[in-house]
Write an enzyme that holds these catalytic residues in place. Structure first.
Site, PDB file in Angstrom:
ATOM      1  N   GLY A  47     -10.936 -29.660 -22.232  1.00  0.00           N
ATOM      2  CA  GLY A  47     -12.279 -29.330 -21.771  1.00  0.00           C
ATOM      3  C   GLY A  47     -13.128 -30.586 -21.792  1.00  0.00           C
ATOM      4  CB  SER A  49     -14.776 -32.444 -16.847  1.00  0.00           C
ATOM      5  OG  SER A  49     -14.763 -31.033 -16.951  1.00  0.00           O
ATOM      6  CG  PHE A  73      -9.309 -25.329 -13.761  1.00  0.00           C
ATOM      7  CD1 PHE A  73      -8.774 -25.916 -12.632  1.00  0.00           C
ATOM      8  CD2 PHE A  73      -9.110 -23.965 -13.951  1.00  0.00           C
ATOM      9  CE1 PHE A  73      -8.037 -25.185 -11.702  1.00  0.00           C
ATOM     10  CE2 PHE A  73      -8.371 -23.218 -13.037  1.00  0.00           C
ATOM     11  CZ  PHE A  73      -7.838 -23.831 -11.919  1.00  0.00           C
ATOM     12  CG  ASP A 110      -5.604 -21.831 -16.444  1.00  0.00           C
ATOM     13  OD1 ASP A 110      -6.315 -22.009 -17.460  1.00  0.00           O
ATOM     14  OD2 ASP A 110      -5.119 -20.723 -16.148  1.00  0.00           O
ATOM     15  CG  LEU A 138     -10.489 -25.035 -22.849  1.00  0.00           C
ATOM     16  CD1 LEU A 138      -9.403 -24.002 -22.596  1.00  0.00           C
ATOM     17  CD2 LEU A 138     -10.725 -25.844 -21.597  1.00  0.00           C
ATOM     18  CE1 TYR A 225     -27.052 -22.961 -31.369  1.00  0.00           C
ATOM     19  CE2 TYR A 225     -26.992 -20.710 -30.550  1.00  0.00           C
ATOM     20  CZ  TYR A 225     -27.711 -21.813 -30.978  1.00  0.00           C
ATOM     21  OH  TYR A 225     -29.087 -21.764 -31.025  1.00  0.00           O
ATOM     22  CE1 TYR A 235     -23.868 -18.334 -27.524  1.00  0.00           C
ATOM     23  CE2 TYR A 235     -23.144 -18.201 -29.801  1.00  0.00           C
ATOM     24  CZ  TYR A 235     -23.042 -18.764 -28.554  1.00  0.00           C
ATOM     25  OH  TYR A 235     -22.113 -19.743 -28.320  1.00  0.00           O
ATOM     26  CG  LEU A 273     -27.630 -29.403 -26.707  1.00  0.00           C
ATOM     27  CD1 LEU A 273     -26.456 -30.356 -26.841  1.00  0.00           C
ATOM     28  CD2 LEU A 273     -28.919 -30.182 -26.506  1.00  0.00           C
ATOM     29  CB  VAL A 274     -29.787 -27.334 -20.834  1.00  0.00           C
ATOM     30  CG1 VAL A 274     -29.644 -26.814 -19.402  1.00  0.00           C
ATOM     31  CG2 VAL A 274     -31.192 -27.059 -21.358  1.00  0.00           C
TER      32      VAL A 274
END
Length: 397
Positions: A47, A49, A73, A110, A138, A225, A235, A273-274
């Site tokens: 994960g 990128s 991916f 994937d 991911l 989180y 959440y 975070l955004v």
């Protein structure tokens, strides 16, 4: 082509290669400005990128001097159509890594699949031998289970018998409204845990260990989180939270499996975070806009790269040892969860309306961070210029 942001709900359908490149360069420069970290030298980021995964890869490479393999991916570009932002981020990262003489290769596909796991294993065997850090970052809305073939889809819902109702904001328009979400059923909970829990993380570590690719004292870290009371129904006490509970439990199971090589698994609890994912979760955008206002005023605000640089330098590779909470989680959400910060957020939450939010919150900062994810509204980029969308990733295997 002239590339402009095209929105559909909480998603931007275009990405700007030059803006993404500048974002990556800015993060690299930040890490370099903080000095060298005596950390890992061969790193796998699953994960890799966007978000925390990208920041982890940048910190590994430009903070620790590590060789990195990234798994992601992402959609490549086509003539007249931009790639997804993670493609451009990775292209920029690998260009900068190569300039710096750092090994950087990537596998696009994937990460849940057996095929991609094997491709990564073959690459590590051929090029690196063993790795000393595995970052699992991911974020996906669905997972095709590699053994059963079942397609699992995650949902963002509360758990319990009552419908959850609270405030939220449309960050595009600034409209504050009330949102109601019906509770998840057992099947939805199980599917969300299957996608976002720790099973796949455990599978990756099992495969890497079986292939003898984990170095002695290897570390693996995944991201989680917790957040405040105002978001916990949707959440931490909702379907995502149940998945995060599973992820955190998996860390203990992995650590047990790694005892023979003195390896350890940790979950790092990070700051709100955004991200593309958080923007789609009701309540969270309003919370973040209030949080940003307070933390920026306090001088304690951090983005992904600041969080990951601090995680590596002050937690994972701190000479004093890895400090954790009572559940053996690393906490880099400490500045967010400061009692004074949270008391101020709670007070502002009560008075947040469409009229008051521009003053009491940082909706402009939220919007800018969202656009930045796709390479837009980045300082120093002329968006009126023709830009080549056909950018290659140098180390793509």
């Amino acid at each position: 082509m002239i590339i402009e942001p095209r929105m559909r709900g909480f998603i931007c359908l275009t990405a700007h290669p030059k803006g993404c490149e500048q974002n990556v360069i800015n993060q690299i420069n930040y890490v370099k400005s903080k000095g060298e970290i005596e950390g890992p030298k061969k790193v796998l980021v699953i994960g890799a990128s966007t978000g925390f995964g990208l920041a982890s890869r940048i910190t590994s490479a430009f903070g620790c001097g590590a060789a990195t393999v990234g798994v992601y991916f992402e959609k490549p570009p086509a003539p007249g159509k931009t790639a997804s932002p993670g493609w451009y981020n990775t292209a920029a990262f690998e260009q900068q890594a190569q300039k710096a003489g750092l090994y950087a290769k990537s596998v696009n596909g994937d990460a849940f699949s057996t095929e991609i796991k094997q491709k990564v294993i073959d690459l590590i065997k051929a090029d690196l031998g063993q790795i000393d850090l595995v970052v699992y970052s991911l974020a996906s809305p669905k997972r095709v289970h590699p053994i059963t073939g079942v397609v699992h889809n995650s949902v963002l819902k509360p758990i319990g018998e009552t419908t959850f109702t609270n405030k939220t904001v449309d960050f595009h328009t600034g409209v504050v409204s009330e949102v109601s979400i019906t509770p998840a059923n057992e099947e939805e909970i199980e599917n969300t845990v299957a996608v976002m829990g720790g099973e796949d993380w455990g599978m990756w570590i099992d495969e890497l260990k079986a292939a003898n690719l984990l170095a002695p004292e290897a570390i693996t870290v995944a991201y989680s989180y917790i957040g405040p009371a105002v978001t916990e129904a949707v959440y931490r006490k909702g379907t995502i939270g149940r998945a995060k509970d599973h992820l955190e439990a998996t860390a203990f199971a992995i650590s047990d499996k790694l005892k023979d090589i003195n390896g350890k698994a940790f979950v790092s609890v990070n700051k709100a975070l955004v991200t593309q994912a958080s923007s789609a979760i009701p309540v969270i955008p309003l919370y973040i806009s209030l949080l940003y206002k307070i933390m920026k005023e306090n001088g304690t605000h951090e983005g992904c790269i600041e969080q990951m640089q601090r995680l590596f330098a002050e937690r994972l590779y701190n000479k004093g040892g890895i400090a954790t909470d009572e559940q053996r989680r690393i906490r880099v959400d400490d500045l967010e969860m400061d009692s004074d910060v949270q008391a101020k957020v709670a007070a502002l939450w009560a008075e947040a309306t469409e009229e008051s939010l521009p003053k009491i919150g940082d909706l402009a900062g939220y919007k800018r961070d969202f656009l930045n994810l796709f390479g837009f509204d980045v300082d120093g980029i002329d968006y009126t210029k023709d830009t080549d969308e056909m950018v290659a990733v140098p180390g793509l295997v």
